[in-house]
Design an enzyme around this catalytic site. Structure first.
Site, PDB file in Angstrom:
ATOM      1  N   HIS A 298     -11.414  -3.920   8.935  1.00  0.00           N
ATOM      2  CA  HIS A 298     -11.937  -3.844   7.565  1.00  0.00           C
ATOM      3  C   HIS A 298     -13.245  -3.062   7.506  1.00  0.00           C
ATOM      4  O   HIS A 298     -14.030  -3.250   6.597  1.00  0.00           O
ATOM      5  CB  HIS A 298     -12.185  -5.237   6.989  1.00  0.00           C
ATOM      6  CG  HIS A 298     -10.950  -6.042   6.757  1.00  0.00           C
ATOM      7  ND1 HIS A 298     -10.212  -6.584   7.776  1.00  0.00           N
ATOM      8  CD2 HIS A 298     -10.310  -6.406   5.611  1.00  0.00           C
ATOM      9  CE1 HIS A 298      -9.184  -7.248   7.288  1.00  0.00           C
ATOM     10  NE2 HIS A 298      -9.215  -7.153   5.967  1.00  0.00           N
TER      11      HIS A 298
ATOM     12  N   GLU B 151       0.810  -1.222   0.000  1.00  0.00           N
ATOM     13  CA  GLU B 151       0.000   0.000   0.000  1.00  0.00           C
ATOM     14  C   GLU B 151       0.840   1.267   0.000  1.00  0.00           C
ATOM     15  O   GLU B 151       0.531   2.239  -0.688  1.00  0.00           O
ATOM     16  CB  GLU B 151      -0.950   0.011   1.210  1.00  0.00           C
ATOM     17  CG  GLU B 151      -2.131  -0.918   1.072  1.00  0.00           C
ATOM     18  CD  GLU B 151      -1.789  -2.369   1.401  1.00  0.00           C
ATOM     19  OE1 GLU B 151      -0.668  -2.610   1.904  1.00  0.00           O
ATOM     20  OE2 GLU B 151      -2.637  -3.246   1.169  1.00  0.00           O
TER      21      GLU B 151
END
Lengths: 421, 336, 341
Positions: B137, B68
């Site tokens: 999440h 990321e």
């Protein structure tokens, strides 16, 4: 040295009181023991006597909440120089302060005046309410707050400034309608009728009270009285008190029915020395319960057919409510504005079918001969509220009567009143 | 809404609308590329990129390694040097790994370099709870990026805006962060065909009302609208404002609404404290709209805890319709 | 240019006397810039701190020899040398250093953010490893847009332990991007030595993990640096993918102005100073008759004059306006977010 006028402690758990009105104008003389101002606590309203002879100066604005034992005005001797206000008003804190030490000394504890929250000299109000009041050039204290802890909301200001057209009536002004009987001698009897009724309802009882002058008051938005914008119970009492004050009576016997009973009790609490006796017929203010559906039904009815069933609920013996009686009653309620005004009043006094005012403490306080008359088949207000009366109050309970003993059994009721009057 | 919209509008899901926007952009501009984890043949973790890789090839629909920080940085570097990358974080939570490039680089390069460069990067963040994916999440961290000058942060709540804001973001010379609520991906709505943009920095009044302003973001817009219908039956006329962009925030629309209604509820899924609601509240309190308030401001935001797994708990920690109803009733009855 | 035998150093064989003389001047400019910066700091003219690259001049200038203005570099917090090497105007650099409106960043960036996009310099970076992914992104642009440009990514030994280093090298290799990673290994990440911080003996060993060529050279040897980087650049430009060059060098000064040099010995510093890259470059140029001894002194004098003039001009330049503090946060701001109180 001017004499301080302090907020007296009149209740066990009273922390502060609100100045409702001054009896004496600024600069005018007052004698010790004369009524000087009216106060209202969270429990009751009452009259306070002047602590000394003198001229009244620096009175706290009406509506100001003052801590007990704190100054709310000063009395100056004749010729004494009047300078700046000697001290700040003892404005009350928002939360009830812990009970202060008994104020024994003549000199009150000055420091308290400065430890109190200065910001709270202003009433609680929302920003919008403040802006609207300021734009109208009105002091916030001139509005009655209906929000949490008395917070003045925008609606409170808007309605006070210009009655909302949606309410179905245009607020009027002017004094309440007073009618008097012919004849009679001695201390007059003042009659205050109940909700959705008017002064004519006393006719059956009056035949038993002819020995005294009888004065009937039409409540605001009832009978011939103007349709006033009433914002709370204290407002209603204020109007009736003003009407009684204007009669300039030395003394009066007060008789009130239902809502009128509650008003009479509140009046007696603030004018104790002028009320010679107090008769409360099925009075409000002694408990929360009330038949909200009946109130709504009475207010809403636009024809005899819808009014009669509710009228019948008022009496234990339905046959008393004849068709003719219902027709007459409807005729007096033909004005839609009157019905709307009464509906608005009911919304303020009995929101959600609950009595929004509590006069039990006042009943404990009143000292004049007082009695309560109630029918045990009252379907509007439970007669058991009468049981909350202290021992000094006489109870007259009728097994077979409903909410209107003065109409259902006028001679019995007349006899009881006459025994004292 | 223009005439073309009315005639060429179809029902698409939120994710189809995003895909259509990317398709249009890829087709119109060679400089546009998509980057992200599993956005190629897999079609994206939420299926948003779909089969775009078949149409545009792996050179323009690029699967990145699970990197990321590096991926975000590559997108920033590419934007700095002529490309128009759209970078997808698989979950907005994973952007925490790339915050260095977002906050220190993308947001600041233009300023640090005295205006010599622009960083026209678009980043997409699937966000929010409700999928049972638990604490790592399910977050709504849009206030993090909205706190950084140099970034623009949008939260489309409808398929139409999802497409329009993405196309607007691509035309914008500055970094634009798009937070997409995962529960909205399957929501259908009218979407104009062809190319159009929804202005960044402009809120939308989704429902006009007189009594209370409900300022909402993302999925909360729909909860607010549902609450408003119930409130209407009770005689409470709620105005629902979809902020759409939280940086730069549309101050004018919010303030005008509060001046009208005098009451403000701000509802958002991110943690209540120090979030979008704090900004909206402060904005009102600091402005002349303050003088129009007729009740305290109410914020409805996420609870002060990570998102739990258990479905009842998960629902309980973010604002729901009954919470909005209670707040609006309390405010309009002067009970708050 | 006639072919020279292989025993002649690469730089001499490859570049014209003019380019070499220019490189020598740039090395002097870097040295004088850093000394001027340090002097200004000592006299209280500098607001912030600075990271000086005295001792690393050959690495910076050598790595940029084959780059054009189309080619990009990303730089580090110790970036003054890279700027000069990529052709920056030292007056604008000093102006930035002094926080002036005429500086490269209009006084907004300072020492750690000097950039010159017109020369392909994407900027220094205050974050260790911050420039690595950005360099890969620039290389991605070059490849996609077919510009033929190569990006040289400068970073220090400290950055080789950042995740960004590994992610960036991996992606550059996976996508075969035209980027050359130049690690200036000056032995210390602030106070922590490479031995104490890094598992591999040579940072170039790490190239193997990302399937790219890796080489370690003497960073104080201008020609060695040039040879290694030029080869990697050519490789990248030919579409063969990235490369990693490690240049062993040394910063003579501390990490920043607050460094008290507790982690290394005077002997170590003296040893590296005896291997001054500028002295070595002078010898290289004189030995191969590129410049004469007299010219050597003249180049240094020229550098001194340029720097003195730059400092004087930059000092006199105007400060930015306070009311414009928030300018350039956005290229285009749709709504007015207000100005700071």
């Amino acid at each position: 040295m001017p004499v301080e006028v302090i907020m007296p402690k009149v209740d066990m758990d009273m922390a502060s009181g609100k100045i409702m009105s001054w009896h004496v104008a600024v600069g005018q003389p007052v004698a010790k023991g004369d009524p000087l101002f009216d106060i209202e606590t969270d429990k009751a309203a009452m009259e306070v006597e002047s602590p000394a002879d003198g001229m009244l100066y620096h009175p706290a604005p009406e509506g100001t909440e003052i801590q007990i034992g704190q100054p709310c005005a000063w009395l100056y001797a004749e010729g004494e120089e009047v300078g700046d206000q000697p001290a700040a008003f003892g404005a009350a804190a928002a939360e009830p302060a812990p009970p202060p030490e008994p104020v024994a000394a003549v000199e009150p504890v000055r420091e308290l005046a400065f430890t109190a929250e200065p910001a709270l000299e202003k009433p609680r109000a929302t920003p919008r309410a403040r802006r609207l009041a300021s734009e109208a050039g009105r002091d916030l204290t001139s509005f009655v707050g209906t929000g949490p802890r008395g917070r003045v909301q925008a609606d409170d200001v808007l309605q006070a400034l210009a009655p909302a057209p949606s309410a179905g009536f245009t607020a009027e002004t002017g004094p309440l309608s007073i009618t008097r009987s012919k004849g009679g001698e001695g201390t007059p009897i003042v009659l205050i009728h109940g909700f959705a009724s008017d002064a004519t309802s006393w006719a059956p009882l009056e035949t038993h009270l002819r020995h005294r002058p009888v004065i009937r008051i039409d409540l605001p938005s009832h009978g011939k009285s103007p349709k006033l914008r009433i914002r709370c119970f204290a407002d209603l009492v204020k109007e009736v008190r003003a009407a009684v004050d204007d009669l300039h009576l030395d003394a009066a016997h007060l008789v009130g029915h239902s809502l009128g009973g509650a008003v009479a009790l509140a009046l007696a609490d603030t004018r104790p020395r002028k009320i010679a006796s107090l008769t409360l017929i099925a009075p409000g203010g002694l408990g929360p319960e009330i038949d909200g559906a009946a109130l709504t039904g009475l207010c809403n009815a636009t024809r005899v057919e819808s009014l009669a069933p509710w009228l019948r609920r008022l009496a234990a013996d339905e046959s008393l409510i004849t068709d003719g009686y219902a027709r007459l009653a409807m005729a007096s309620r033909n004005d839609p504005a009157l019905r709307h005004a009464q509906a608005a009043l009911a919304d303020v006094l009995f929101p959600d079918g609950t009595q929004a005012f509590d006069l039990r403490a006042a009943l404990d306080r009143v000292d004049m001969p007082t009695r309560i008359i109630w029918g045990k088949r009252d379907a509007i207000i439970p007669w058991s509220h009468a049981l909350r009366a202290p021992g000094k109050v006489a109870l007259h309970l009728f097994d077979g009567l409903g909410h209107m003993p003065q109409i259902e059994a006028p001679d019995e009721v007349g006899k009881i009143i006459r025994s004292l009057v | 809404m223009n005439a073309q919209t009315e005639t060429n509008s179809r029902e698409l899901t939120y994710s189809e609308a995003i895909r259509e926007a990317m398709d249009i952009a890829l087709g119109n501009d060679e400089r546009v590329i998509l980057m992200g984890e599993d956005i190629g043949v897999y079609g994206g973790a939420f299926g948003v990129t779909g089969d775009l890789v078949e149409k545009y090839g792996t050179d323009r629909v690029m699967d990145t390694p699970i990197s990321e920080l590096g991926g975000a940085g590559v997108a920033v570097g590419a934007a700095l040097t002529g490309l128009r990358p759209i970078f997808e974080f698989q979950f907005s939570d994973f952007a925490t790994l790339g915050m260095e490039q977002i906050v220190n680089q993308a947001a600041k390069l233009r300023f640090m370099l005295g205006g010599a460069v622009s960083v026209p990067v678009v980043m997409r963040f699937p966000a929010g709870s409700g999928t049972g994916a638990a604490a790592q999440h399910s977050q709504s961290l849009e206030a993090w990026t909205a706190h950084v000058p140099g970034l623009k942060v949008v939260q489309p709540s409808t398929p139409e805006d999802a497409k329009g804001l993405l196309l607007a973001a691509l035309e914008d010379p500055d970094p634009v962060m798009i937070y997409e609520h995962k529960l909205l991906y399957k929501m259908k709505g009218p979407v104009p065909a062809g190319h159009y943009t929804t202005p960044i920095g402009k809120a939308a009044i989704r429902r006009e009302g007189r009594d209370v302003s409900i300022v909402a973001t993302a999925i909360m817009v729909h909860k607010a609208l549902e609450a408003a219908e119930t409130l209407a039956r009770e005689g409470i006329d709620a105005e629902v404002i979809d902020l759409r962009t939280i940086r730069p925030i549309d101050r004018d629309t919010v303030l005008a609404s509060v001046r009208k209604t005098g009451r403000l509820i701000c509802v958002y899924e991110g943690v209540k404290t120090l979030g979008v609601g704090a900004e909206v509240s402060a904005m009102v309190a600091e402005s002349d709209a303050f003088d129009f308030l007729d009740a305290p401001i109410v914020r409805l935001g996420g609870a002060e805890c990570p998102i739990p797994y258990n479905p009842q708990l998960e629902k309980a920690v973010v604002p729901q319709v009954p919470d909005i109803l209670d707040a609006a009733r309390g405010l309009t009855k002067g009970r708050i | 240019m006639p072919e020279l035998p292989d025993n002649v150093p690469y730089a001499i064989r490859t570049y014209s006397p003019e380019r070499l003389r220019d490189a020598f001047l740039k090395m002097h400019l870097i040295r004088k810039f850093e000394e001027g910066a340090e002097n200004s700091y000592t006299r209280g003219l500098i607001h912030g701190t600075m990271h000086l690259s005295i001792g690393q001049e050959a690495s910076a200038v050598g790595a940029c020899m084959s780059l054009t203005d189309e080619d990009k570099i990303t730089s580090t917090h110790r970036g003054h040398g890279h700027c000069v090497a990529k052709g920056a105007d030292v007056e604008k650099m000093f102006a930035e250093f002094f926080g002036k409106e005429t500086g490269y960043c209009k006084g907004r960036g300072g020492s750690m953010h000097i950039a010159d996009p017109s020369k392909g310099n994407l900027g220094a970076n205050g974050i260790v490893g911050g420039g690595l992914p950005i360099a890969v992104g620039a290389a991605l642009s070059a490849k996609r847009l077919g510009t033929g440009a190569v990006t040289v990514c400068f970073f220090g030994d400290g950055a080789n332990n950042e995740g960004a280093f590994h992610e960036a090298l991996n992606m550059a290799a996976v996508w075969k991007l035209p980027v050359v990673f130049v690690c200036e290994n000056n032995k210390y990440g602030m106070s922590t030595s490479i031995e104490r911080s890094t598992a591999v003996k040579r940072i170039s060993d790490r190239a193997a993990a990302y399937a790219m060529p890796g080489v370690t050279v003497d960073g104080n040897d201008f020609s060695a640096v040039t040879e290694a980087v030029d080869q990697a650049v050519a490789h990248a430009r030919a579409g063969e993918g990235p490369g990693l060059v490690e240049t062993l060098t040394y910063r003579w000064r501390g990490h920043s102005k607050s460094d008290r040099n507790r982690y290394r010995t005077k002997e170590e510093i003296a040893d590296w100073q005896s291997r001054d890259p500028i002295v070595a470059m002078a010898r290289l140029l004189v030995d191969h008759h590129i410049v004469s001894e007299d010219e050597i002194a003249a180049v240094e004098a020229e550098a001194t004059t340029i720097i003195e003039n730059a400092i004087a001009a930059a000092s006199a330049a105007p400060d930015p306006k306070v009311e414009e503090a928030t300018r350039d946060v956005y290229t285009a701001l749709i709504l007015d977010e207000g100005t700071p109180a």
